[in-house]
Write an enzyme that holds these catalytic residues in place. Structure first.
Site, PDB file in Angstrom:
ATOM      1  N   ASN A 185      -4.361 -18.566   3.561  1.00  0.00           N
ATOM      2  CA  ASN A 185      -5.533 -17.981   2.882  1.00  0.00           C
ATOM      3  C   ASN A 185      -6.709 -17.780   3.837  1.00  0.00           C
ATOM      4  O   ASN A 185      -7.358 -16.737   3.814  1.00  0.00           O
ATOM      5  CB  ASN A 185      -5.951 -18.850   1.696  1.00  0.00           C
ATOM      6  CG  ASN A 185      -4.837 -18.949   0.663  1.00  0.00           C
ATOM      7  OD1 ASN A 185      -3.858 -18.205   0.737  1.00  0.00           O
ATOM      8  ND2 ASN A 185      -4.977 -19.868  -0.276  1.00  0.00           N
ATOM      9  N   HIS A 196     -29.534  25.652  -6.035  1.00  0.00           N
ATOM     10  CA  HIS A 196     -28.637  26.158  -7.095  1.00  0.00           C
ATOM     11  C   HIS A 196     -27.666  27.208  -6.539  1.00  0.00           C
ATOM     12  O   HIS A 196     -27.215  28.071  -7.278  1.00  0.00           O
ATOM     13  CB  HIS A 196     -29.425  26.772  -8.259  1.00  0.00           C
ATOM     14  CG  HIS A 196     -30.561  25.930  -8.737  1.00  0.00           C
ATOM     15  ND1 HIS A 196     -30.455  25.057  -9.797  1.00  0.00           N
ATOM     16  CD2 HIS A 196     -31.838  25.804  -8.275  1.00  0.00           C
ATOM     17  CE1 HIS A 196     -31.620  24.445  -9.979  1.00  0.00           C
ATOM     18  NE2 HIS A 196     -32.466  24.874  -9.056  1.00  0.00           N
ATOM     19  N   SER A 208      -1.237  32.280   6.311  1.00  0.00           N
ATOM     20  CA  SER A 208      -0.512  32.315   5.047  1.00  0.00           C
ATOM     21  C   SER A 208       0.919  32.774   5.311  1.00  0.00           C
ATOM     22  O   SER A 208       1.158  33.598   6.192  1.00  0.00           O
ATOM     23  CB  SER A 208      -1.207  33.286   4.092  1.00  0.00           C
ATOM     24  OG  SER A 208      -0.283  33.778   3.145  1.00  0.00           O
ATOM     25  N   LYS A 225      -4.483  36.548   6.341  1.00  0.00           N
ATOM     26  CA  LYS A 225      -5.220  35.334   6.011  1.00  0.00           C
ATOM     27  C   LYS A 225      -5.469  34.419   7.211  1.00  0.00           C
ATOM     28  O   LYS A 225      -4.636  34.248   8.077  1.00  0.00           O
ATOM     29  CB  LYS A 225      -4.469  34.503   4.950  1.00  0.00           C
ATOM     30  CG  LYS A 225      -4.415  35.106   3.575  1.00  0.00           C
ATOM     31  CD  LYS A 225      -5.769  35.235   2.878  1.00  0.00           C
ATOM     32  CE  LYS A 225      -6.367  33.921   2.466  1.00  0.00           C
ATOM     33  NZ  LYS A 225      -5.614  33.288   1.367  1.00  0.00           N
ATOM     34  N   ASN A 262      -6.963  30.667   6.968  1.00  0.00           N
ATOM     35  CA  ASN A 262      -7.466  29.711   5.971  1.00  0.00           C
ATOM     36  C   ASN A 262      -8.160  28.509   6.601  1.00  0.00           C
ATOM     37  O   ASN A 262      -7.666  27.956   7.586  1.00  0.00           O
ATOM     38  CB  ASN A 262      -6.307  29.221   5.104  1.00  0.00           C
ATOM     39  CG  ASN A 262      -5.708  30.335   4.270  1.00  0.00           C
ATOM     40  OD1 ASN A 262      -6.407  31.269   3.879  1.00  0.00           O
ATOM     41  ND2 ASN A 262      -4.418  30.259   4.021  1.00  0.00           N
ATOM     42  N   GLU A 303     -11.043  22.082   4.153  1.00  0.00           N
ATOM     43  CA  GLU A 303     -10.553  21.871   2.777  1.00  0.00           C
ATOM     44  C   GLU A 303      -9.946  20.478   2.636  1.00  0.00           C
ATOM     45  O   GLU A 303     -10.197  19.764   1.676  1.00  0.00           O
ATOM     46  CB  GLU A 303      -9.489  22.921   2.420  1.00  0.00           C
ATOM     47  CG  GLU A 303     -10.035  24.320   2.228  1.00  0.00           C
ATOM     48  CD  GLU A 303      -8.895  25.318   2.059  1.00  0.00           C
ATOM     49  OE1 GLU A 303      -8.459  25.529   0.928  1.00  0.00           O
ATOM     50  OE2 GLU A 303      -8.438  25.893   3.075  1.00  0.00           O
ATOM     51  N   TYR A 308      -8.149 -18.259  -3.887  1.00  0.00           N
ATOM     52  CA  TYR A 308      -7.182 -17.195  -3.556  1.00  0.00           C
ATOM     53  C   TYR A 308      -6.255 -16.920  -4.736  1.00  0.00           C
ATOM     54  O   TYR A 308      -5.814 -17.827  -5.440  1.00  0.00           O
ATOM     55  CB  TYR A 308      -6.345 -17.591  -2.328  1.00  0.00           C
ATOM     56  CG  TYR A 308      -5.306 -16.530  -1.983  1.00  0.00           C
ATOM     57  CD1 TYR A 308      -5.657 -15.414  -1.249  1.00  0.00           C
ATOM     58  CD2 TYR A 308      -3.996 -16.643  -2.448  1.00  0.00           C
ATOM     59  CE1 TYR A 308      -4.723 -14.416  -0.971  1.00  0.00           C
ATOM     60  CE2 TYR A 308      -3.052 -15.651  -2.176  1.00  0.00           C
ATOM     61  CZ  TYR A 308      -3.434 -14.548  -1.427  1.00  0.00           C
ATOM     62  OH  TYR A 308      -2.509 -13.562  -1.159  1.00  0.00           O
ATOM     63  N   GLN A 349      -3.749  -9.737  -2.053  1.00  0.00           N
ATOM     64  CA  GLN A 349      -2.896  -9.059  -1.074  1.00  0.00           C
ATOM     65  C   GLN A 349      -3.032  -7.532  -1.215  1.00  0.00           C
ATOM     66  O   GLN A 349      -2.755  -6.789  -0.277  1.00  0.00           O
ATOM     67  CB  GLN A 349      -1.444  -9.493  -1.305  1.00  0.00           C
ATOM     68  CG  GLN A 349      -0.451  -8.862  -0.373  1.00  0.00           C
ATOM     69  CD  GLN A 349       0.891  -9.570  -0.436  1.00  0.00           C
ATOM     70  OE1 GLN A 349       1.017 -10.690   0.055  1.00  0.00           O
ATOM     71  NE2 GLN A 349       1.878  -8.961  -1.054  1.00  0.00           N
TER      72      GLN A 349
HETATM   73  N1  ARG Z   1       0.177 -11.943   2.429  1.00  0.00           N
HETATM   74  C1  ARG Z   1      -0.871 -12.688   1.828  1.00  0.00           C
HETATM   75  C2  ARG Z   1      -2.055 -11.777   1.547  1.00  0.00           C
HETATM   76  O1  ARG Z   1      -2.119 -10.725   2.126  1.00  0.00           O
HETATM   77  C3  ARG Z   1      -1.331 -13.775   2.735  1.00  0.00           C
HETATM   78  C4  ARG Z   1      -1.935 -14.938   2.035  1.00  0.00           C
HETATM   79  C5  ARG Z   1      -0.898 -15.604   1.172  1.00  0.00           C
HETATM   80  N2  ARG Z   1      -1.349 -16.809   0.614  1.00  0.00           N
HETATM   81  C6  ARG Z   1      -0.678 -17.374  -0.379  1.00  0.00           C
HETATM   82  N3  ARG Z   1      -1.180 -18.490  -0.816  1.00  0.00           N
HETATM   83  N4  ARG Z   1       0.381 -16.873  -0.917  1.00  0.00           N
HETATM   84  O2  ARG Z   1      -2.902 -12.038   0.758  1.00  0.00           O
END
Ligand code: ARG
Length: 464
Positions: free
Chosen positions: A110, A156, A277, A283, A285, A290, A317, A322
């Site tokens: 984490n 405008h 085109s 053309k 483009n 775009e 977490y 993720q």
């Molecule tokens: N792959 C996980 C993410 O991107 C990493 C952290 C995972 N932590 C866990 N406690 N499962 O968030």
């Protein structure tokens, strides 16, 4: 194959769960940041004697060997090891044996993943600041050659008042200048180290977070371990700044598309930035502007996506987090690609000075100047507005422009109008007359360009 966390489990992971929960397919982009974070972490573990210096060295050499493989594109990733962190740890253990298992002492994925993201986004933000600079330089170059070029200014999308083309372009310089300031300011919040937060509550080991911050070049450490692993504000902030940048670029792109249409004919994009085109041979483009305009959509989507992912999450977490990565990678790639294309496209575009000049000669965008003229002769502005409105109406009916109206006719509207009016109505003079600070007069635009140049040169180097 057994998982690094497999001890508590009696069954193999369902095959679909394995691939559904894995992030290795995309987070392998963080491989070098992951190694960098681990190198700093293991050095600190050794220095604090949490592991022996000897083990720290073995791990360090193992990580450096993996780094070489990553750089050469030789490291293979496996879905069964879920993400970049466990893939690298597994490779490390394969490379140097069980001692590799000591690397994860006092840390969690984490705080590790958050650290990787901080390192990645810091590097990318600095790169993007440099790319914004390049676009600003291209705008400056075109502006310098077009101070005297007169073009209709619109509100405008109706002709409003003649302006210097450089003035129009420079408006985008200042938008990008604010974007750059936002990016530079965001670095303060990216430049904070989460590592050492552990899974959420800190660690029982006597680690030294300041030392890790120093080794990784972070300005400070998160003061709260829960916040450290739960914070994704720095990514949201990046995604929102990127969205603003793309909004600005989308507006410029829209103008480039309009200007290069046959109806306007104000600019011609270089052949190398256009496509043809498959059916209509004539053309040419403007695909690039775009697409730049269209790519704004995905940057908004990535911002909305992450805001929505985070909005109901309890601390700390959650696996939901993720989902922060793909959108961030996509926005980085989109913004980088966009800025890289935009600078040369601006540099190589051909400005059709004659078409612009013809446009301002054939409209009524000098009407405000006729009203201002009457005001300088003593008429209250509201009355002058009404008189000129009637003059314009008559001119439209007679299919003539204000410069073509005879003196007799003018004087039938107001005795205050004299021969000197014809000079006042010339597009160049109309532009020159708007000499108030920040206005479109050639003098003010030159001043503005000078200021822009000193801003670019004096720009404070961002933290590295
Ligand atoms: N792959 C996980 C993410 O991107 C990493 C952290 C995972 N932590 C866990 N406690 N499962 O968030």
């Amino acid at each position: 194959m057994s998982k690094l966390w497999g001890g508590r489990f009696t069954k193999e992971t369902n095959e679909w769960v394995e691939s559904f929960t894995a992030s290795i397919e995309f987070d392998q982009q963080l491989a070098l940041e992951d190694i960098e974070g681990s190198l700093a972490h293991v050095q600190m573990l050794g220095e604090c004697q949490i592991i022996s210096e000897e083990d720290a060295n073995l791990i360090r050499n193992g990580l450096l060997a993996l780094k070489g493989k990553i750089e050469r594109g030789e490291l293979e990733y496996a879905v069964e090891h879920e993400d970049i962190h466990m893939n690298i740890e597994k490779h490390l253990i394969d490379e140097i044996g069980n001692v590799g298992g000591k690397l994860h002492t006092g840390r969690s994925r984490n705080d590790q993943v958050a650290t990787d993201m901080h390192l990645f986004l810091k590097r990318k933000t600095i790169e993007i600041i440099g790319l914004v600079d390049e676009v600003q330089l291209a705008i400056l170059r075109q502006s310098k050659s077009n101070v005297e070029t007169v073009i209709p200014g619109y509100t405008h999308l109706q002709r409003a008042q003649p302006i210097s083309f450089a003035h129009h372009l420079m408006a985008y310089f200042w938008m990008l200048e604010r974007d750059k300031e936002r990016l530079i300011d965001s670095l303060k919040r990216i430049d904070v180290l989460p590592l050492g937060a552990g899974a959420l509550a800190g660690t029982t080991f006597a680690i030294n977070r300041e030392r890790v911050a120093q080794l990784l070049g972070f300005e400070s450490v998160y003061p709260n371990s829960m916040d450290a692993v739960s914070d994704r504000d720095f990514i949201l902030e990046f995604l929102s700044i990127a969205s603003i940048i793309m909004t600005h670029i989308s507006r410029l792109s829209e103008e480039m598309v309009i200007w290069s249409s046959q109806e306007f004919g104000f600019i011609e994009l270089d052949d190398s930035f256009c496509t043809g085109s498959s059916i209509m041979p004539q053309k040419k483009n403007p695909d690039v502007p775009e697409l730049l305009r269209a790519k704004t959509g995905r940057t908004y989507g990535n911002l909305m996506g992450l805001l929505t992912v985070l909005k109901g999450l309890p601390l700390a977490y959650n696996k939901d987090m993720q989902e922060d990565k793909e959108g961030m990678f996509d926005t980085v790639k989109t913004v980088e690609g966009t800025l890289k294309l935009l600078a040369p496209m601006i540099d190589t575009m051909n400005v059709n000075v004659k078409a612009m000049r013809k446009a301002v000669a054939e409209d009524y965008s000098n009407a405000t100047d006729l009203a201002d003229y009457l005001v300088t002769k003593g008429m209250p502005f509201r009355e002058a507005h009404s008189v000129v409105g009637r003059i314009v109406l008559r001119a439209i009916q007679q299919k003539v422009y204000l410069c073509d109206i005879s003196m007799d006719e003018y004087q039938s509207f107001s005795e205050l109008i004299d021969e000197d009016v014809y000079d006042v109505l010339k597009p160049e003079n109309v532009v020159a007359a708007r000499n108030s600070e920040g206005g479109t007069s050639q003098q003010q635009v030159r001043k503005q360009i000078e200021l822009a140049e000193t801003r670019l040169l004096k720009k404070e180097a961002p933290v590295t």
